[in-house]
Design an enzyme around this catalytic site. Structure first.
Site, PDB file in Angstrom:
ATOM      1  N   GLN A  86       0.803  -1.244   0.000  1.00 14.69           N
ATOM      2  CA  GLN A  86       0.000   0.000   0.000  1.00 14.69           C
ATOM      3  C   GLN A  86       0.834   1.292   0.000  1.00 14.69           C
ATOM      4  OE1 GLN A  86      -3.674   0.486   2.552  1.00 14.69           O
ATOM      5  NE2 GLN A  86      -2.340   1.960   3.553  1.00 14.69           N
ATOM      6  N   GLU A 145      -3.194   9.242  -1.668  1.00 12.80           N
ATOM      7  CA  GLU A 145      -2.481  10.056  -0.673  1.00 12.80           C
ATOM      8  C   GLU A 145      -1.409  10.928  -1.311  1.00 12.80           C
ATOM      9  OE1 GLU A 145      -1.161   7.571   2.553  1.00 12.80           O
ATOM     10  OE2 GLU A 145      -3.207   7.333   3.277  1.00 12.80           O
ATOM     11  N   ASP A 157       4.169   0.257   4.270  1.00  6.93           N
ATOM     12  CA  ASP A 157       2.933  -0.232   4.871  1.00  6.93           C
ATOM     13  C   ASP A 157       2.420  -1.322   3.940  1.00  6.93           C
ATOM     14  OD1 ASP A 157       0.551  -0.817   6.035  1.00  6.93           O
ATOM     15  OD2 ASP A 157      -0.308   1.205   5.922  1.00  6.93           O
ATOM     16  N   ASP A 207      -1.203  -1.624  12.651  1.00 10.54           N
ATOM     17  CA  ASP A 207      -2.228  -0.616  12.316  1.00 10.54           C
ATOM     18  C   ASP A 207      -3.596  -1.306  12.345  1.00 10.54           C
ATOM     19  OD1 ASP A 207      -3.894   1.306  11.205  1.00 10.54           O
ATOM     20  OD2 ASP A 207      -3.079   1.140   9.185  1.00 10.54           O
ATOM     21  N   LYS A 256      -4.378   6.385  15.249  1.00 11.12           N
ATOM     22  CA  LYS A 256      -5.335   7.099  14.399  1.00 11.12           C
ATOM     23  C   LYS A 256      -6.575   7.419  15.230  1.00 11.12           C
ATOM     24  CE  LYS A 256      -4.292   4.729  10.005  1.00 11.12           C
ATOM     25  NZ  LYS A 256      -4.617   3.495   9.231  1.00 11.12           N
ATOM     26  N   ARG A 307      -5.450   9.499   7.667  1.00 14.16           N
ATOM     27  CA  ARG A 307      -6.120   8.467   6.893  1.00 14.16           C
ATOM     28  C   ARG A 307      -5.959   8.785   5.410  1.00 14.16           C
ATOM     29  NH1 ARG A 307      -8.762   4.697  10.221  1.00 14.16           N
ATOM     30  NH2 ARG A 307      -8.260   3.494   8.372  1.00 14.16           N
ATOM     31  N   LYS A 341       2.786  10.195  10.379  1.00 10.47           N
ATOM     32  CA  LYS A 341       2.521   9.655   9.034  1.00 10.47           C
ATOM     33  C   LYS A 341       1.316  10.385   8.455  1.00 10.47           C
ATOM     34  CE  LYS A 341       1.281   5.308   6.719  1.00 10.47           C
ATOM     35  NZ  LYS A 341       0.499   4.058   6.858  1.00 10.47           N
TER      36      LYS A 341
HETATM   37  C1  2PG Z   1      -3.001   3.181   6.601  1.00  8.50           C
HETATM   38  C2  2PG Z   1      -3.753   4.395   6.142  1.00  8.50           C
HETATM   39  C3  2PG Z   1      -2.843   5.516   5.761  1.00  8.50           C
HETATM   40  P1  2PG Z   1      -6.204   4.105   5.348  1.00  8.50           P
HETATM   41  O1  2PG Z   1      -3.318   2.045   6.245  1.00  8.50           O
HETATM   42  O2  2PG Z   1      -2.057   3.312   7.388  1.00  8.50           O
HETATM   43  O3  2PG Z   1      -1.906   5.145   4.774  1.00  8.50           O
HETATM   44  O4  2PG Z   1      -4.626   4.078   5.093  1.00  8.50           O
HETATM   45  O5  2PG Z   1      -6.534   5.450   5.888  1.00  8.50           O
HETATM   46  O6  2PG Z   1      -6.836   3.849   4.010  1.00  8.50           O
HETATM   47  O7  2PG Z   1      -6.474   3.023   6.321  1.00  8.50           O
HETATM   48 MG    MG Z   2      -1.748   1.063   7.537  1.00 10.92          MG
END
Ligand code: 2PG
Ligand code: MG
Length: 427
Positions: free
Chosen positions: A164, A206, A242, A312, A337, A366, A388
């Protein structure tokens, strides 16, 4: 002392970086102090996250937030009216009790997190100091080491590559400002390499370059070439990934669509291990899927002494999960987050649990973001050490990097850059 009781709460629908609806909340205190925050939204989400409440149906792809906005303007506004904004724990507890579910699915995690952060902003405004300082409460804080995406992938790029986020970190930088400048050079170099190769196809969700690669390894090779082209040596600018493995792995089977391969947990870990040998990787997030706790333990045991292992989707900003992972040796760092937890108080608890375990702590945006820069204040004020935000383009990302620059400047000679020491490794 100004009157910090809540006089008014107003929710509204605004729009995020993917053009989707999201929830904004305004909080006004009796003193007139004001706070505002906007809920972000993930694309690759852990199953244990607070629910991002959407209306469903055909309109706006089902993404509308009418129910969540309505919850703010009715039940939440009534319940919190008159409460003391300076008492964040009671505010958050009141919303958790009002919602009444384990996952904030009734009122919506998006409604609750936007309100919780707006209350925090209002309380800081009432105290007359910047939010990061309000949170620091006089303790020494560091400016975080940034983790910045160069190529997008996974759920943020229509699964064009499996991994990702292909990111850089600058452990050799002496300041946040220098880390951004170095990253800007790498981002520029990556763009020119992509252009020369006829692979420049815009950016992913992103702001990282669209990953027009034939394999995951080609993305890694191109990232190394970009770092070298920008004039940096291994060590000063390093790679962070990631993997977001929950997106393509379940019950111990990982399907790498791009490489046309199915791997079991051991083979997945071996592949990442080979990458750790071949490339200057200092951090890997979600190397295996959220349902693969044994895989997390095995990966951390094998590589956690030289590569930060971040949970995460696996830890979803949950203090209890962080404590269990620490006891099991299943990670060396935790992504933080606010909208995974759903309130400021629970977010803080997860961060504190990470710190108590000696984990690296990374406050994170996010993939669906806005001009809201609250996470920057949390990262600095709570002394998280790492931040991040996504890539180095598009203003929902740049607004956050730029705000952190301003804080570093405001601190002047007192500014301490977290740098290399912020990375969490197995001890
Ligand atoms: C992640 C986030 C940010 P998402 O996986 O860490 O890159 O992605 O907000 O889509 O979960
Ligand atoms: Mg992640």
């Amino acid at each position: 002392m100004s009157d910090t009781r809540i006089a008014d709460i107003k929710g509204r629908r605004v729009w995020d970086s993917r053009g989707r609806p999201t929830v904004e909340v305004d909080v006004t205190l009796k003193s007139g102090a004001f706070g505002r925050a906007i809920a972000p939204a993930g694309a690759s989400m852990g199953s244990g996250e607070a629910v991002d409440l959407r209306d469903g149906g055909a309109k706006l792809g089902g993404y509308d937030v009418g129910r969540a906005v309505n919850a703010v303007n009715s039940e939440v506004a009534v319940a919190l009216g008159g409460m003391d904004a300076a008492d964040q724990a009671s505010i958050d507890q009141a919303m958790i009790a009002l919602d009444g579910t384990a996952n904030k699915g009734r009122l919506g995690g998006n409604a609750i997190v936007a309100t919780s952060m707006a209350v925090l902003h209002a309380a800081a405004a009432a105290s007359g100091i910047p939010l990061w300082q309000h949170l620091a409460q006089g303790r020494k804080v560091r400016i975080p080491l940034p983790e910045i995406q160069i190529f997008g992938g996974g759920a943020h790029a229509a699964r064009r590559v499996d991994i990702q986020d292909f990111m850089v970190m600058c452990p050799g930088a002496a300041s946040f400002a220098q880390a951004l400048e170095w990253t800007a050079e790498v981002y520029l170099a990556a763009g020119s390499i992509m252009k020369q190769a006829g692979k420049l196809q815009g950016v992913a969700d992103e702001g990282g370059y669209w990953p027009a690669f034939r394999s995951n390894e080609e993305a890694l090779d191109t990232l190394v070439a970009s770092i070298l082209k920008a004039g940096f040596k291994g060590g000063d600018v390093a790679i962070s990934l990631d993997v977001a493995a929950s997106e393509f792995g379940k019950a111990g089977t990982y399907t790498l669509a791009l490489d046309d391969r199915k791997l079991d947990t051991t083979a997945m870990i071996d592949m990442l291990g080979r990458w750790c040998e071949a490339y200057p990787i200092v951090s890997i997030e979600d190397p295996v899927a959220e349902d693969d706790a044994e895989g997390f333990v095995a990966f951390t045991r094998a590589y956690g002494d030289r590569c930060q292992v971040i949970g995460d989707d696996f830890l979803v900003t949950n203090a209890a999960r962080v404590r269990k992972a620490a006891a099991d040796g299943a990670a060396t760092a935790v992504l933080i987050k606010p909208n995974q937890a759903g309130t400021v108080t629970e977010t803080r608890a997860a961060l504190d649990a990470g710190k108590a375990a000696g984990f690296g702590t990374i406050v994170s945006a996010r993939s669906g973001e806005t001009e809201d820069v609250t996470i920057v204040y949390l990262a600095v004020g709570w002394d998280a050490g790492q931040l991040k935000v996504g890539s180095f383009s598009r203003s929902e990302r740049m607004a956050k990097w730029n705000e952190c620059l301003r804080i570093e400047e405001a601190l002047g000679r007192d500014a301490v850059f977290a740098g290399r020491g912020a990375l969490g490794f197995r001890r």
